[in-house]
Design an enzyme around this catalytic site. Structure first.
Site, PDB file in Angstrom:
ATOM      1  N   ASP A 291       0.826  -1.204   0.000  1.00 43.49           N
ATOM      2  CA  ASP A 291       0.000   0.000   0.000  1.00 43.49           C
ATOM      3  C   ASP A 291       0.863   1.257   0.000  1.00 43.49           C
ATOM      4  OD1 ASP A 291      -2.588  -1.060  -0.002  1.00 43.49           O
ATOM      5  OD2 ASP A 291      -2.587  -1.352   2.152  1.00 43.49           O
ATOM      6  N   MET A 292       1.830   1.299   0.884  1.00 50.44           N
ATOM      7  CA  MET A 292       2.645   2.503   1.025  1.00 50.44           C
ATOM      8  C   MET A 292       3.523   2.737  -0.204  1.00 50.44           C
ATOM      9  SD  MET A 292       1.528   3.542   3.918  1.00 50.44           S
ATOM     10  CE  MET A 292       2.635   4.727   4.719  1.00 50.44           C
TER      11      MET A 292
END
Length: 417
Positions: free
Chosen positions: A191-192
């Site tokens: 996600d990051m």
């Protein structure tokens, strides 16, 4: 203090300095971003843009961003996961499943420079939010799609979360001790990474648009961002045929590069080149340990890794970690502690760098981790707290779309906003 259930007065956030804003980060002033994303990757991407001054309008369905419900832990009923990736934004609560909501959404899109969505391709098409439709009458729009597997290919229709992307990427297969089961990274890494990729691509697109007036369609996939993260493992396999295996806190290529026990606490040690190798042995009081053809190069040390590790471990176990770290710092040997979360936020170096701060909002303290980028000697700080659901609905519709109070009230009564 009871760490498991601390009182408000003893929460770690109460020890953080107040955040502040810096005009030096207003580099995206005048850029408006319409954020239709939920969870972590998309909101993190738009928060990065907001940290650099973009005006981010976060459109949330009536139930709110999925991450608003991820907990415990909660802060005054709000998910701390949500609060970690949504500062500096305005929230508009909008049900655009019907024609009235679609009209509002179209108006917001007409005012946007950038659209960011994490909906599956079929959902994007259903609501006319795919790049082809959205950009048909808006050639300057930068359309950013953030999905699990991208907009095309055999997996395009598959739903995806960080865990799924990590599994595809091979990072889980290479994380953890050799004899353990595959392990997820301790943070939502896919996600990051994908969020950062989307923000980076957006900046590049805006730069080109400034020169040409043309936007573009950006396609970012969680799985591919995570796979790129693994390129130092994948490329050696492709070029050698050697499949890397889990090795815990040990790098399979660099020798010596791993964790060690000391007399009290574990530490990391990275002997990444021949000069550092020699300095290490001088620092531990055994310069002869660096000598000999069997340890002269990384390749030789890799061959004899087990014996070398055993010898280093027998030395480091004799003294406490703090003493070793002090010695190794003086010798310019890369080494460090293995912090828990509560320890990293107390480290004086990161405190001095303003890595952590708090935002005061409605009598509460919201903890934040900074952008981590300094410009002209200043840390980024913040402009506004993560928004409550629909906090700015009326303001945005009035100021941005010119809706009068009667129209806004009609939309509110009908449940559209």
């Amino acid at each position: 203090m009871n760490i498991a259930n601390p009182t408000v007065a003893t929460l770690p956030v109460s020890d953080l300095p107040p955040g502040r804003s810096s005009d030096k980060f207003r580099m995206l002033d005048g850029v408006r971003v319409l954020d239709l994303t939920t969870s972590i990757a998309g909101p993190y991407s738009t928060m990065l843009l907001a940290d650099f001054g973009a005006d981010v309008v976060k459109v949330e369905r009536p139930g709110g961003d999925d991450a608003r419900h991820w907990g415990p832990p909660f802060l005054d009923g709000e998910s701390l996961w949500f609060l970690s990736v949504n500062r500096n934004k305005k929230s508009v609560r909008l049900d655009f499943s019907g024609p009235e909501g679609r009209e509002v959404l179209a108006g917001l899109l007409d005012k946007a420079d950038v659209l960011v969505t994490n909906q599956l391709p079929s959902v994007q098409r259903k609501f006319g939010l795919d790049a082809q439709t959205a950009r048909a009458t808006r050639p300057g729009l930068v359309h950013v799609s953030l999905t699990g597997f991208g907009l095309d290919g055999p997996y395009a229709a598959r739903p995806c979360y960080d865990l799924i992307a990590e599994g595809y990427s091979s990072v889980m297969d290479l994380t953890g001790p050799a004899a353990s089961a595959p392990q997820k990274v301790g943070s939502p890494a896919a996600d990051m990474l994908a969020g950062a990729d989307a923000a980076l691509a957006t900046l590049a697109a805006l730069n080109r648009r400034a020169a040409t007036g043309q936007g573009c369609a950006i396609d970012v996939a969680l799985a591919e961002s995570m796979i790129r993260f693994m390129s130092p493992r994948i490329v050696p396999y492709l070029g050698s045929g050697e499949v890397p295996r889990r090795s815990g806190g040990t790098d399979s290529v660099i020798a010596i590069y791993q964790t060690f026990e000391t007399a009290d606490l574990p530490m990391t040690l990275g002997l990444g080149n021949d000069a550092i190798w020699k300095r290490f042995w001088e620092a531990v009081g055994d310069p002869q340990g660096a000598e000999g053809a069997d340890v002269a190069t990384n390749a030789a040390r890799r061959t004899n890794r087990a014996r070398i590790v055993e010898r280093i471990q027998s030395i480091l176990i004799g003294r406490p970690r703090a003493e070793w770290l002090e010695r190794l710092e003086k010798a310019r040997v890369p080494a460090g502690p293995i912090y828990r979360v509560d320890e990293v936020v107390q480290d004086h170096h990161f405190r001095e760098r303003e890595t952590f701060f708090q935002i005061a909002q409605d009598g509460r303290q919201i903890p934040q981790v900074s952008l981590g980028i300094h410009i002209d000697g200043e840390a980024a700080g913040y402009v506004s707290a993560p928004p409550r659901l629909g906090q700015h609905s009326e303001t945005v519709l009035r100021d941005l779309l010119g809706y009068d109070p009667e129209k806004i009230e009609t939309l509110r009564r009908s449940g559209v906003i």
